[in-house]
Write a protein that holds these residues in place. Structure first.
Motif, PDB file in Angstrom:
ATOM      1  N   CYS A 101      11.034  47.359  80.114  1.00 32.62           N
ATOM      2  CA  CYS A 101      12.043  48.192  80.740  1.00 32.62           C
ATOM      3  C   CYS A 101      13.042  48.671  79.700  1.00 32.62           C
ATOM      4  O   CYS A 101      13.077  48.173  78.575  1.00 32.62           O
ATOM      5  N   LYS A 102      13.832  49.633  80.087  1.00 34.63           N
ATOM      6  CA  LYS A 102      14.997  50.053  79.321  1.00 34.63           C
ATOM      7  C   LYS A 102      16.221  49.590  80.102  1.00 34.63           C
ATOM      8  O   LYS A 102      16.257  49.700  81.327  1.00 34.63           O
ATOM      9  N   ILE A 103      17.219  49.099  79.381  1.00 35.56           N
ATOM     10  CA  ILE A 103      18.410  48.608  80.057  1.00 35.56           C
ATOM     11  C   ILE A 103      19.650  49.149  79.370  1.00 35.56           C
ATOM     12  O   ILE A 103      19.789  49.093  78.156  1.00 35.56           O
ATOM     13  N   CYS A 104      20.530  49.711  80.167  1.00 35.50           N
ATOM     14  CA  CYS A 104      21.731  50.361  79.666  1.00 35.50           C
ATOM     15  C   CYS A 104      22.790  49.310  79.341  1.00 35.50           C
ATOM     16  O   CYS A 104      22.950  48.340  80.090  1.00 35.50           O
ATOM     17  N   PRO A 105      23.510  49.450  78.225  1.00 30.56           N
ATOM     18  CA  PRO A 105      24.600  48.513  77.921  1.00 30.56           C
ATOM     19  C   PRO A 105      25.606  48.479  79.054  1.00 30.56           C
ATOM     20  O   PRO A 105      25.846  49.480  79.731  1.00 30.56           O
ATOM     21  N   SER A 147       6.847  34.729  77.322  1.00 32.76           N
ATOM     22  CA  SER A 147       7.703  35.205  76.240  1.00 32.76           C
ATOM     23  C   SER A 147       8.636  36.288  76.751  1.00 32.76           C
ATOM     24  O   SER A 147       8.390  36.902  77.791  1.00 32.76           O
ATOM     25  N   PHE A 148       9.702  36.520  75.996  1.00 35.63           N
ATOM     26  CA  PHE A 148      10.690  37.519  76.382  1.00 35.63           C
ATOM     27  C   PHE A 148      11.411  37.949  75.120  1.00 35.63           C
ATOM     28  O   PHE A 148      11.650  37.159  74.210  1.00 35.63           O
ATOM     29  N   GLU A 149      11.742  39.209  75.049  1.00 32.94           N
ATOM     30  CA  GLU A 149      12.395  39.734  73.853  1.00 32.94           C
ATOM     31  C   GLU A 149      13.228  40.957  74.214  1.00 32.94           C
ATOM     32  O   GLU A 149      12.797  41.803  74.990  1.00 32.94           O
ATOM     33  N   CYS A 150      14.418  41.008  73.627  1.00 34.98           N
ATOM     34  CA  CYS A 150      15.275  42.183  73.751  1.00 34.98           C
ATOM     35  C   CYS A 150      15.352  42.835  72.383  1.00 34.98           C
ATOM     36  O   CYS A 150      15.977  42.303  71.466  1.00 34.98           O
ATOM     37  N   HIS A 151      14.682  43.965  72.242  1.00 37.36           N
ATOM     38  CA  HIS A 151      14.573  44.628  70.953  1.00 37.36           C
ATOM     39  C   HIS A 151      15.902  45.288  70.576  1.00 37.36           C
ATOM     40  O   HIS A 151      16.474  46.047  71.353  1.00 37.36           O
ATOM     41  N   GLY A 152      16.369  44.977  69.381  1.00 35.73           N
ATOM     42  CA  GLY A 152      17.592  45.601  68.887  1.00 35.73           C
ATOM     43  C   GLY A 152      18.864  44.887  69.258  1.00 35.73           C
ATOM     44  O   GLY A 152      19.950  45.321  68.882  1.00 35.73           O
ATOM     45  N   CYS A 153      18.771  43.773  69.994  1.00 38.32           N
ATOM     46  CA  CYS A 153      19.961  43.032  70.395  1.00 38.32           C
ATOM     47  C   CYS A 153      20.298  41.995  69.333  1.00 38.32           C
ATOM     48  O   CYS A 153      19.402  41.351  68.764  1.00 38.32           O
ATOM     49  N   VAL A 154      21.598  41.796  69.079  1.00 38.53           N
ATOM     50  CA  VAL A 154      22.025  40.868  68.029  1.00 38.53           C
ATOM     51  C   VAL A 154      22.156  39.436  68.540  1.00 38.53           C
ATOM     52  O   VAL A 154      22.385  38.517  67.750  1.00 38.53           O
ATOM     53  N   ALA A 155      22.026  39.231  69.836  1.00 41.66           N
ATOM     54  CA  ALA A 155      22.124  37.885  70.402  1.00 41.66           C
ATOM     55  C   ALA A 155      20.904  37.070  69.997  1.00 41.66           C
ATOM     56  O   ALA A 155      19.871  37.630  69.603  1.00 41.66           O
ATOM     57  N   PRO A 156      20.968  35.723  70.081  1.00 47.10           N
ATOM     58  CA  PRO A 156      19.809  34.886  69.758  1.00 47.10           C
ATOM     59  C   PRO A 156      18.581  35.304  70.541  1.00 47.10           C
ATOM     60  O   PRO A 156      18.681  35.727  71.692  1.00 47.10           O
ATOM     61  N   GLN A 157      17.435  35.174  69.914  1.00 46.93           N
ATOM     62  CA  GLN A 157      16.180  35.665  70.471  1.00 46.93           C
ATOM     63  C   GLN A 157      15.953  35.184  71.907  1.00 46.93           C
ATOM     64  O   GLN A 157      15.932  33.992  72.176  1.00 46.93           O
ATOM     65  N   GLY A 158      15.802  36.144  72.816  1.00 49.44           N
ATOM     66  CA  GLY A 158      15.487  35.818  74.195  1.00 49.44           C
ATOM     67  C   GLY A 158      16.642  35.290  75.016  1.00 49.44           C
ATOM     68  O   GLY A 158      16.448  34.918  76.167  1.00 49.44           O
ATOM     69  N   CYS A 159      17.837  35.219  74.415  1.00 47.89           N
ATOM     70  CA  CYS A 159      18.961  34.621  75.136  1.00 47.89           C
ATOM     71  C   CYS A 159      20.095  35.599  75.363  1.00 47.89           C
ATOM     72  O   CYS A 159      21.214  35.192  75.671  1.00 47.89           O
ATOM     73  N   TYR A 196      28.912  47.995  79.031  1.00 44.82           N
ATOM     74  CA  TYR A 196      30.201  48.648  78.823  1.00 44.82           C
ATOM     75  C   TYR A 196      30.058  49.955  78.047  1.00 44.82           C
ATOM     76  O   TYR A 196      30.604  50.969  78.446  1.00 44.82           O
ATOM     77  N   LYS A 197      29.329  49.951  76.950  1.00 45.67           N
ATOM     78  CA  LYS A 197      29.151  51.159  76.155  1.00 45.67           C
ATOM     79  C   LYS A 197      27.955  51.934  76.700  1.00 45.67           C
ATOM     80  O   LYS A 197      26.874  51.967  76.123  1.00 45.67           O
ATOM     81  N   VAL A 198      28.159  52.569  77.856  1.00 43.90           N
ATOM     82  CA  VAL A 198      27.057  53.223  78.564  1.00 43.90           C
ATOM     83  C   VAL A 198      26.531  54.436  77.812  1.00 43.90           C
ATOM     84  O   VAL A 198      25.439  54.922  78.098  1.00 43.90           O
ATOM     85  N   HIS A 199      27.299  54.956  76.835  1.00 39.07           N
ATOM     86  CA  HIS A 199      26.843  56.103  76.069  1.00 39.07           C
ATOM     87  C   HIS A 199      26.060  55.687  74.830  1.00 39.07           C
ATOM     88  O   HIS A 199      25.564  56.541  74.093  1.00 39.07           O
ATOM     89  N   ALA A 200      25.966  54.378  74.565  1.00 41.98           N
ATOM     90  CA  ALA A 200      25.213  53.893  73.412  1.00 41.98           C
ATOM     91  C   ALA A 200      23.725  53.881  73.738  1.00 41.98           C
ATOM     92  O   ALA A 200      23.304  54.119  74.873  1.00 41.98           O
ATOM     93  N   ASN A 201      22.909  53.603  72.713  1.00 37.55           N
ATOM     94  CA  ASN A 201      21.466  53.553  72.916  1.00 37.55           C
ATOM     95  C   ASN A 201      21.095  52.430  73.888  1.00 37.55           C
ATOM     96  O   ASN A 201      21.727  51.371  73.901  1.00 37.55           O
ATOM     97  N   VAL A 202      20.060  52.669  74.665  1.00 40.56           N
ATOM     98  CA  VAL A 202      19.592  51.653  75.605  1.00 40.56           C
ATOM     99  C   VAL A 202      18.815  50.577  74.855  1.00 40.56           C
ATOM    100  O   VAL A 202      18.326  50.798  73.752  1.00 40.56           O
ATOM    101  N   TYR A 203      18.724  49.393  75.472  1.00 39.72           N
ATOM    102  CA  TYR A 203      17.943  48.302  74.906  1.00 39.72           C
ATOM    103  C   TYR A 203      16.555  48.293  75.547  1.00 39.72           C
ATOM    104  O   TYR A 203      16.400  48.652  76.714  1.00 39.72           O
ATOM    105  N   ALA A 204      15.569  47.878  74.767  1.00 37.89           N
ATOM    106  CA  ALA A 204      14.199  47.748  75.273  1.00 37.89           C
ATOM    107  C   ALA A 204      13.886  46.266  75.434  1.00 37.89           C
ATOM    108  O   ALA A 204      13.997  45.493  74.477  1.00 37.89           O
ATOM    109  N   VAL A 205      13.515  45.858  76.637  1.00 39.75           N
ATOM    110  CA  VAL A 205      13.228  44.451  76.932  1.00 39.75           C
ATOM    111  C   VAL A 205      11.759  44.303  77.301  1.00 39.75           C
ATOM    112  O   VAL A 205      11.232  45.094  78.087  1.00 39.75           O
ATOM    113  N   THR A 206      11.122  43.304  76.710  1.00 39.35           N
ATOM    114  CA  THR A 206       9.714  43.014  76.985  1.00 39.35           C
ATOM    115  C   THR A 206       9.575  41.604  77.527  1.00 39.35           C
ATOM    116  O   THR A 206      10.150  40.660  76.978  1.00 39.35           O
ATOM    117  N   LEU A 207       8.833  41.466  78.602  1.00 33.24           N
ATOM    118  CA  LEU A 207       8.632  40.170  79.252  1.00 33.24           C
ATOM    119  C   LEU A 207       7.149  39.977  79.530  1.00 33.24           C
ATOM    120  O   LEU A 207       6.476  40.895  80.006  1.00 33.24           O
TER     121      LEU A 207
END
Length: 219
Positions: free
Chosen positions: A86-90, A114-126, A92-103
């Protein structure tokens, strides 16, 4: 021109479906029940102190965040495995790039593999984006069955803020030109009372003797 190309590339990134994937809907989503969620949280160190800040971020998010932010859900099945993206909108910063999540879900054993949020700076999968997607699928799994099939390949509510006007004007509120009442008595009465009370009202400056609006009947 370069800005237009950037916007176009962002739009294509969101809307183009990947090879071998199909649009997700209410009839083909994998099930994520309470037992699967319990095993998932228990096996991914969500009680460790290093994830404290991430848990706080997740719990502080609005409960409706996932329903409003998730868009363009697609999936493919390979044997007992189902990969959902899926694509998920931030939030608060709704005008920023969307995140891509794979499950990835093992539908036969009932396990979130497995689960991954591509491009997110948070710990993997969390990060809260991955959590929001997992909980979104869980809520869809808990909904009663219906003869109506709802498609999830669509824009999110939050992403629509990008295209909506920043301010609403009168012309957005009416299909035709709005008509104002011809009787200025209410306005005249207000102006007189405001002058008597010496109110600090910005409206009064438009009806000063040198103003073109001096005569309320011209409004």
């Amino acid at each position: 021109m370069a800005l237009y190309g950037l916007k176009l590339r962002r739009q294509e990134q969101v809307t183009i479906m990947e090879a071998d994937f199909i649009k997700a809907n209410s009839s083909n989503l994998p099930k994520i029940d309470v037992v699967m969620l319990s095993v998932f949280f228990a096996s991914n160190n969500f009680c460790s102190t290093e994830f404290c800040n991430d848990k706080t971020s997740i719990s502080s998010s609005q409960t409706s965040y996932g329903d409003d932010a998730i868009s363009f859900v697609q999936l493919k099945r390979d044997g007992k495995l189902c990969v959902i993206k899926c694509k998920i909108c931030p939030e608060y910063k709704v005008h920023a790039n969307v995140y891509a999540v794979t499950l990835t879900v093992d539908e036969e054993d009932g396990v979130i593999c497995s689960f991954e949020c591509h491009g997110c700076v948070a710990p993997q999968g969390c990060c809260k984006h991955a959590m929001a997607f997992i909980m979104w699928i869980h809520r869809r799994s808990e909904e009663p069955s219906s003869s109506f099939t709802e498609c999830y390949w669509r824009k999110s509510k939050l992403s629509q803020i990008r295209t909506n006007p920043k301010y609403m004007t009168v012309k957005h509120m009416f299909k035709s030109s709005p008509s104002l009442p011809s009787d200025p008595s209410v306005l005249v009465e207000f102006l007189e009372e405001a002058k008597k009370r010496k109110l600090n009202c910005k409206l009064l400056k438009y009806y000063e003797p040198n103003s073109s609006f001096h005569n309320p009947e011209n409004v």
